[in-house]
Design a protein around this motif. Sequence first.
Motif, short mmCIF file in Angstrom:
data_model
loop_
_atom_site.label_atom_id
_atom_site.label_comp_id
_atom_site.label_asym_id
_atom_site.label_seq_id
_atom_site.Cartn_x
_atom_site.Cartn_y
_atom_site.Cartn_z
N ALA A 22 -18.89 -22.85 42.17
CA ALA A 22 -17.75 -22.04 41.74
C ALA A 22 -18.28 -20.83 40.99
O ALA A 22 -18.99 -20.97 39.99
CB ALA A 22 -16.83 -22.85 40.84
N HIS A 23 -17.94 -19.65 41.46
CA HIS A 23 -18.40 -18.43 40.80
C HIS A 23 -17.74 -18.29 39.43
O HIS A 23 -16.55 -18.55 39.27
CB HIS A 23 -18.07 -17.22 41.66
CG HIS A 23 -18.95 -17.10 42.86
ND1 HIS A 23 -19.97 -16.20 42.95
CD2 HIS A 23 -18.97 -17.80 44.03
CE1 HIS A 23 -20.59 -16.32 44.11
NE2 HIS A 23 -19.99 -17.29 44.79
N GLN A 31 -22.06 -6.57 34.05
CA GLN A 31 -21.73 -5.87 35.28
C GLN A 31 -21.78 -6.79 36.49
O GLN A 31 -20.91 -6.76 37.34
CB GLN A 31 -22.69 -4.70 35.50
CG GLN A 31 -22.42 -3.54 34.57
CD GLN A 31 -23.16 -2.29 35.02
OE1 GLN A 31 -23.99 -2.33 35.91
NE2 GLN A 31 -22.86 -1.17 34.39
N ALA A 32 -22.82 -7.60 36.60
CA ALA A 32 -23.01 -8.37 37.83
C ALA A 32 -22.56 -9.82 37.65
O ALA A 32 -22.24 -10.27 36.55
CB ALA A 32 -24.49 -8.33 38.23
N ASP A 33 -22.53 -10.54 38.77
CA ASP A 33 -22.24 -11.96 38.77
C ASP A 33 -23.25 -12.65 37.85
O ASP A 33 -24.45 -12.40 37.92
CB ASP A 33 -22.37 -12.49 40.20
CG ASP A 33 -21.62 -13.79 40.40
OD1 ASP A 33 -21.35 -14.45 39.40
OD2 ASP A 33 -21.33 -14.12 41.56
N THR A 34 -22.77 -13.55 36.99
CA THR A 34 -23.63 -14.09 35.94
C THR A 34 -24.02 -15.55 36.16
O THR A 34 -24.39 -16.23 35.21
CB THR A 34 -22.92 -13.97 34.57
OG1 THR A 34 -21.63 -14.59 34.66
CG2 THR A 34 -22.76 -12.53 34.17
N SER A 268 -12.55 -10.09 48.58
CA SER A 268 -13.34 -11.31 48.67
C SER A 268 -13.92 -11.68 47.32
O SER A 268 -14.02 -12.87 46.97
CB SER A 268 -14.47 -11.13 49.69
OG SER A 268 -13.97 -11.04 51.00
N THR A 269 -14.29 -10.70 46.52
CA THR A 269 -14.79 -10.98 45.16
C THR A 269 -13.71 -11.65 44.33
O THR A 269 -13.96 -12.63 43.63
CB THR A 269 -15.25 -9.68 44.48
OG1 THR A 269 -16.31 -9.10 45.25
CG2 THR A 269 -15.75 -9.96 43.07
N ALA A 270 -12.49 -11.14 44.40
CA ALA A 270 -11.38 -11.76 43.68
C ALA A 270 -11.15 -13.20 44.15
O ALA A 270 -10.91 -14.11 43.35
CB ALA A 270 -10.11 -10.93 43.83
N MET A 369 -18.25 -5.15 41.09
CA MET A 369 -16.94 -5.68 41.44
C MET A 369 -16.53 -6.94 40.65
O MET A 369 -15.38 -7.03 40.20
CB MET A 369 -16.87 -5.94 42.95
CG MET A 369 -15.45 -6.01 43.48
SD MET A 369 -14.40 -4.61 42.96
CE MET A 369 -15.33 -3.24 43.66
N PRO A 370 -17.41 -7.94 40.43
CA PRO A 370 -16.94 -9.10 39.63
C PRO A 370 -16.46 -8.70 38.24
O PRO A 370 -15.45 -9.23 37.75
CB PRO A 370 -18.19 -9.99 39.56
CG PRO A 370 -19.00 -9.62 40.75
CD PRO A 370 -18.77 -8.15 40.93
N ALA A 371 -17.17 -7.76 37.60
CA ALA A 371 -16.76 -7.33 36.26
C ALA A 371 -15.43 -6.57 36.30
O ALA A 371 -14.60 -6.71 35.39
CB ALA A 371 -17.85 -6.47 35.63
N LEU A 372 -15.22 -5.76 37.33
CA LEU A 372 -13.98 -5.00 37.42
C LEU A 372 -12.78 -5.91 37.67
O LEU A 372 -11.71 -5.73 37.09
CB LEU A 372 -14.07 -3.95 38.53
CG LEU A 372 -15.11 -2.85 38.34
CD1 LEU A 372 -15.05 -1.85 39.49
CD2 LEU A 372 -14.92 -2.13 37.01
N VAL A 373 -12.95 -6.90 38.54
CA VAL A 373 -11.88 -7.86 38.78
C VAL A 373 -11.54 -8.61 37.50
O VAL A 373 -10.37 -8.78 37.14
CB VAL A 373 -12.28 -8.85 39.90
CG1 VAL A 373 -11.28 -10.00 39.99
CG2 VAL A 373 -12.38 -8.13 41.24
#
Length: 430
Positions: A22-23, A31-34, A268-270, A369-373
């Motif tokens: 699970a992301h 900023q990025a996926d953590t 897709s990120t959301a 994108m993950p941070a913006l969502v």
Amino acid sequence: MSPPAGRRKAADLGTYFFLSYAHSAPPQGAQADTDVWVGKFFADLTDEVTRQAKPVAGMRIGFFDQHIPLGADWKAALAEALGAAEVFVPLYSPGYFSRPWALGEQESFRARLAAAGPARLAAAGPARAAAGHLTPVLWIPFPPWETHPELDGALDLGRDVPEYAENGLRALCMLASYRTQYELLLSRLAGRVVHTAERRPLGPSRAPGLDEVTRPAPADPDFVVAVLAPTRDRLPADRDPAGYAASGRLWRPYGSRQELPAAEYAASTAERLGLSARTADFAQAAGLLDRRPAVLLVDPWIVTAPDALGTVEGLLHGLREWVVPLVVTDDDDAQDTARWATEVTELLHDAGLPQVKRACTMREFVDLMPALVTEARRQFLKHAPVVAFPPPEPVPSLRDVPPNPGPATLPDPASPPDDPATPRPHGETP
């Protein structure tokens, strides 16, 4: 001469294991996926499977979604990888069972396994179904009130290691004090993967796409990706039409380097973060943007038409705090957009949006994108109007009781008293 049992020809090769997780939503400011510890665990498991395995030359050891190329169709790439995997390793956490994306990966593999041969599915229930080919791991412990039948299979990995059930494998991976327990479980998991992949191989076969095994997105989505970009028929004369289409939401700022429109990547990120998402042209999304968090992708060329400035300024007027803009450009584009990017950024500032991000490469776009969502959802939860509860019913007054009430009616002994509903604890939110 046929190959030995448990071994396959190079043409039949697949992947030892597929890692599913699970992301996590990145913390504020990131900023990025953590999910860095997922990456660390994947590397460790890959090394241990490599050490124990005796694969046919060219067989891939492991796969997780960070291997997908930037411009690929993510869902198609996942379906291909799921179709090649011998063992599916889900990292169970409280968030896993609330993420349609992660559950979709698991359901896709289960469907492929069932199609390959129903006899492979154990008869002991879902916790032991597909034993061997589906090998779950307890990644993060669950609260005591949250139960899932699949957890029993995850606990099987380390019933003799109390620290595993108490803390989960993520904590054992992170903390040096648990190194002995971590290496024991890592070796055990790798051994199960190798045994299944080499002794009871499935062989590559088709896995259903995520859209085939998950529920359709609701009519009212959790999240919106809006696009403010010219259509192909409204471009200025000197603009290269490559990347543009009949609709703004189909815009591909990185041209042939991306298989899907930019809006689809953002959606897709959301979805990976547990939100149903919809893409839309900005002009048609006004109603949704008033009541749903959103990312707004902006092409600077939108302001280049002679009458465009006033039109764009009018469109941007009154944007809500939960609409997070991203100005998207391409450093490899031969046509310089610096002037237009500055101009559209100023328009966004004037519209009351102080934080305007810019992505100049595909890597920056994907990493942001993950941070913006997450930021759009955070602003929505902070600023969206609270839905008022209906006013409570008035409390009865003793003055309204009749002066001489009749005899009280005894309850029917055959009817048990009402059982008050047991309070339900709150679960995780996306």
